[in-house]
Design a protein around this motif. Structure first.
Motif, PDB file in Angstrom:
ATOM      1  N   THR A  54      44.709  40.425  33.039  1.00 37.41           N
ATOM      2  CA  THR A  54      45.275  41.207  34.078  1.00 37.41           C
ATOM      3  C   THR A  54      44.427  42.536  34.262  1.00 37.41           C
ATOM      4  OG1 THR A  54      47.567  40.570  33.616  1.00 37.41           O
ATOM      5  CG2 THR A  54      47.278  42.543  34.879  1.00 37.41           C
ATOM      6  N   LYS A  57      39.265  39.879  33.419  1.00 37.16           N
ATOM      7  CA  LYS A  57      39.383  38.958  34.662  1.00 37.16           C
ATOM      8  C   LYS A  57      39.713  37.558  33.980  1.00 37.16           C
ATOM      9  CE  LYS A  57      35.333  40.579  37.579  1.00 37.16           C
ATOM     10  NZ  LYS A  57      34.143  40.298  37.819  1.00 37.16           N
ATOM     11  N   THR A  60      35.030  34.926  35.584  1.00 37.53           N
ATOM     12  CA  THR A  60      33.885  35.977  35.581  1.00 37.53           C
ATOM     13  C   THR A  60      32.810  35.281  36.429  1.00 37.53           C
ATOM     14  OG1 THR A  60      33.051  34.700  33.686  1.00 37.53           O
ATOM     15  CG2 THR A  60      34.330  36.904  33.293  1.00 37.53           C
ATOM     16  N   ARG A 145      38.267  43.293  35.594  1.00 33.67           N
ATOM     17  CA  ARG A 145      38.555  42.984  37.091  1.00 33.67           C
ATOM     18  C   ARG A 145      37.562  44.231  37.898  1.00 33.67           C
ATOM     19  NH1 ARG A 145      42.243  39.656  38.942  1.00 33.67           N
ATOM     20  NH2 ARG A 145      43.532  39.047  36.978  1.00 33.67           N
ATOM     21  N   ASP A 146      37.099  43.527  39.064  1.00 35.53           N
ATOM     22  CA  ASP A 146      36.040  44.494  39.776  1.00 35.53           C
ATOM     23  C   ASP A 146      37.044  45.878  40.131  1.00 35.53           C
ATOM     24  OD1 ASP A 146      34.098  42.698  39.612  1.00 35.53           O
ATOM     25  OD2 ASP A 146      34.376  41.860  41.613  1.00 35.53           O
ATOM     26  N   THR A 148      37.929  48.247  38.480  1.00 34.81           N
ATOM     27  CA  THR A 148      39.095  48.548  37.561  1.00 34.81           C
ATOM     28  C   THR A 148      38.742  50.157  37.156  1.00 34.81           C
ATOM     29  OG1 THR A 148      39.410  46.329  36.453  1.00 34.81           O
ATOM     30  CG2 THR A 148      40.063  48.313  34.980  1.00 34.81           C
ATOM     31  N   ASP A 239      49.699  38.711  34.562  1.00 38.34           N
ATOM     32  CA  ASP A 239      49.431  37.362  35.225  1.00 38.34           C
ATOM     33  C   ASP A 239      50.243  36.192  34.740  1.00 38.34           C
ATOM     34  OD1 ASP A 239      48.248  37.653  32.184  1.00 38.34           O
ATOM     35  OD2 ASP A 239      47.319  35.916  32.701  1.00 38.34           O
ATOM     36  N   PHE A 261      48.824  38.044  39.279  1.00 37.47           N
ATOM     37  CA  PHE A 261      47.675  37.360  39.441  1.00 37.47           C
ATOM     38  C   PHE A 261      47.773  36.075  38.903  1.00 37.47           C
ATOM     39  CE2 PHE A 261      46.470  41.822  38.808  1.00 37.47           C
ATOM     40  CZ  PHE A 261      45.719  42.271  39.977  1.00 37.47           C
ATOM     41  N   ASP A 284      42.125  36.191  42.791  1.00 41.76           N
ATOM     42  CA  ASP A 284      41.582  37.646  43.233  1.00 41.76           C
ATOM     43  C   ASP A 284      41.108  38.476  41.871  1.00 41.76           C
ATOM     44  OD1 ASP A 284      41.448  40.638  43.566  1.00 41.76           O
ATOM     45  OD2 ASP A 284      42.839  40.319  45.059  1.00 41.76           O
ATOM     46  N   GLN A 285      39.864  38.460  41.582  1.00 41.34           N
ATOM     47  CA  GLN A 285      39.284  39.037  40.195  1.00 41.34           C
ATOM     48  C   GLN A 285      39.060  40.819  40.429  1.00 41.34           C
ATOM     49  OE1 GLN A 285      39.679  37.115  37.937  1.00 41.34           O
ATOM     50  NE2 GLN A 285      40.123  35.342  39.319  1.00 41.34           N
ATOM     51  N   THR A 286      39.885  41.209  41.363  1.00 46.66           N
ATOM     52  CA  THR A 286      39.716  42.679  41.717  1.00 46.66           C
ATOM     53  C   THR A 286      40.840  43.571  41.531  1.00 46.66           C
ATOM     54  OG1 THR A 286      40.291  42.905  44.160  1.00 46.66           O
ATOM     55  CG2 THR A 286      38.022  41.684  43.573  1.00 46.66           C
TER      56      THR A 286
END
Ligand SMILES: C[n+]1cn([C@@H]2O[C@H](COP(=O)(O)OP(=O)(O)O)[C@@H](O)[C@H]2O)c2nc(N)[nH]c(=O)c21
Ligand SMILES: [Mg+2]
Length: 320
Positions: A54, A57, A60, A145-146, A148, A239, A261, A284-286
């Motif tokens: 959560t 990521k 990656t 996550r991007d 963060t 997640d 997520f 969604d990795q942001t």
């Protein structure tokens, strides 16, 4: 919440919620709750987040698998020869029970207590240098996550308490957050921490946090509870389906917005996630969606308190 009120924000104007991969079952309800959050301001907000997959990521860019907090520990070189094998045996026995869709929760709880107890017993009676966890965790400080960092900076600036909840190993969680420089004073980690006795590991400290008591009821009477129990606007992020219940234990009148997520088995899981979380983000990795929500809260806060300088241009409405 009156839709005609000046400053009311409609769902369709929040760009990040209108992206293709952002699934929302009840747009009206989400719109209402977001407007409650905006009007209530940062003083009434708290965030409760899961850690593994959560804050880290699920996937990656370089394809390297991110280890869970227990995984970071299990990877340490100095563990006794049979540790990993025994730990895997426990995992293979109890993990299927944990995710069994048919077994009632009260029955599962007994098994989970058994699992965490046996895992604690296994994690006993040998010396262990915590620096090993730091070494392992260091690899994953860039697997968050991007954006963060931007999210945690805003939460700090708005003085919104963040509870990072993990039924995993707290020492790994703290180490990753620390090495990523986001373990700010408003961030509290509730998890299982290693215990030592006479220089040897002696299992985990109390209280045991397992999958089914990972919620705010374990905070009862604690200092943290005192800090957050009047903050009735809550963003929950996770997640796993169970993460949606992390705010259980807060007053019933609270407004809770649940962000899930979803990454694995998207189709098979979609319905359950949609029924469990208010917002479902697919691969969604942001941290863009929670940031957008904070941006709206922050913007209104600044309009009310113009002496406070805007602290993050990226969080202005125009950038949402
Ligand atoms: C006692 N125990 C529990 N787990 C798993 O660790 C997870 C930690 O739970 P979590 O941090 O709440 O969830 P997340 O990992 O989905 O973010 C649980 O869901 C269990 O499946 C465990 N995993 C390993 N490797 N070793 C253990 O001893 C162990
Ligand atoms: Mg998780």
């Amino acid at each position: 919440m009156d839709e005609n009120r000046v400053g009311y924000v409609s769902f369709q104007d929040i760009l990040s919620l209108n992206q293709e991969h952002c699934k929302v079952r009840d747009r009206q309800a989400v719109e209402r709750i977001i407007n409650e959050f905006i009007w209530g301001g940062p003083e009434r907000m708290q965030m409760v987040s899961d850690f593994d997959f959560t804050i880290t990521k699920q996937r990656t860019d370089d394809g390297i698998a991110v280890l869970s907090s227990f995984g970071i520990f299990n990877n340490c070189k100095s563990l006794p020869p049979h540790y990993k094998e025994e730990s895997d045996k426990l995992f293979n026995k109890y993990r299927p029970i944990e995710i069994d869709p048919h077994m009632p929760i009260p029955e599962k709880v007994q098994y989970m207590i058994e699992w965490w107890t046996k895992s604690g017993q296994l994690t006993s009676g040998f010396p262990f240098d915590l620096a090993e966890i730091d070494q392992g965790a260091g690899q994953f400080k860039n697997a968050l996550r991007d954006r963060t960092h931007e999210l945690f900076d805003s939460l700090r600036q708005l003085q919104i308490p963040v509870l990072v909840f993990s039924a995993g190993l707290g020492n790994s969680v703290v180490s990753v957050l620390q090495q990523a420089n986001i373990l700010y004073p408003n961030v509290k980690v509730i998890s299982n921490f290693l215990k030592y006795s006479d220089g040897m590991l002696a299992g985990f400290q109390e209280p045991m946090i397992h999958t089914f008591n990972k919620n705010e009821t374990v905070l009862d009477g604690s200092e943290y509870y005192e800090l957050v129990h009047t903050r009735d606007h809550i963003i929950v992020m996770g997640d796993s389906l169970g993460d949606a219940h992390m705010a259980a234990g807060v007053p019933a009148s609270s407004h809770i917005l649940k962000i899930g997520f979803l990454f694995e088995h998207v189709e098979a899981n979609m319905e359950k996630y949609m029924n469990t979380f208010d917002i479902v983000l697919v691969d969604d990795q942001t941290m863009d969606v929670p940031r957008a929500l904070l941006g709206l809260i922050e913007r209104r806060h600044q309009l009310r308190h113009p002496h406070i300088a805007p602290n993050d241009a990226a969080l202005q409405l125009s950038a949402l």
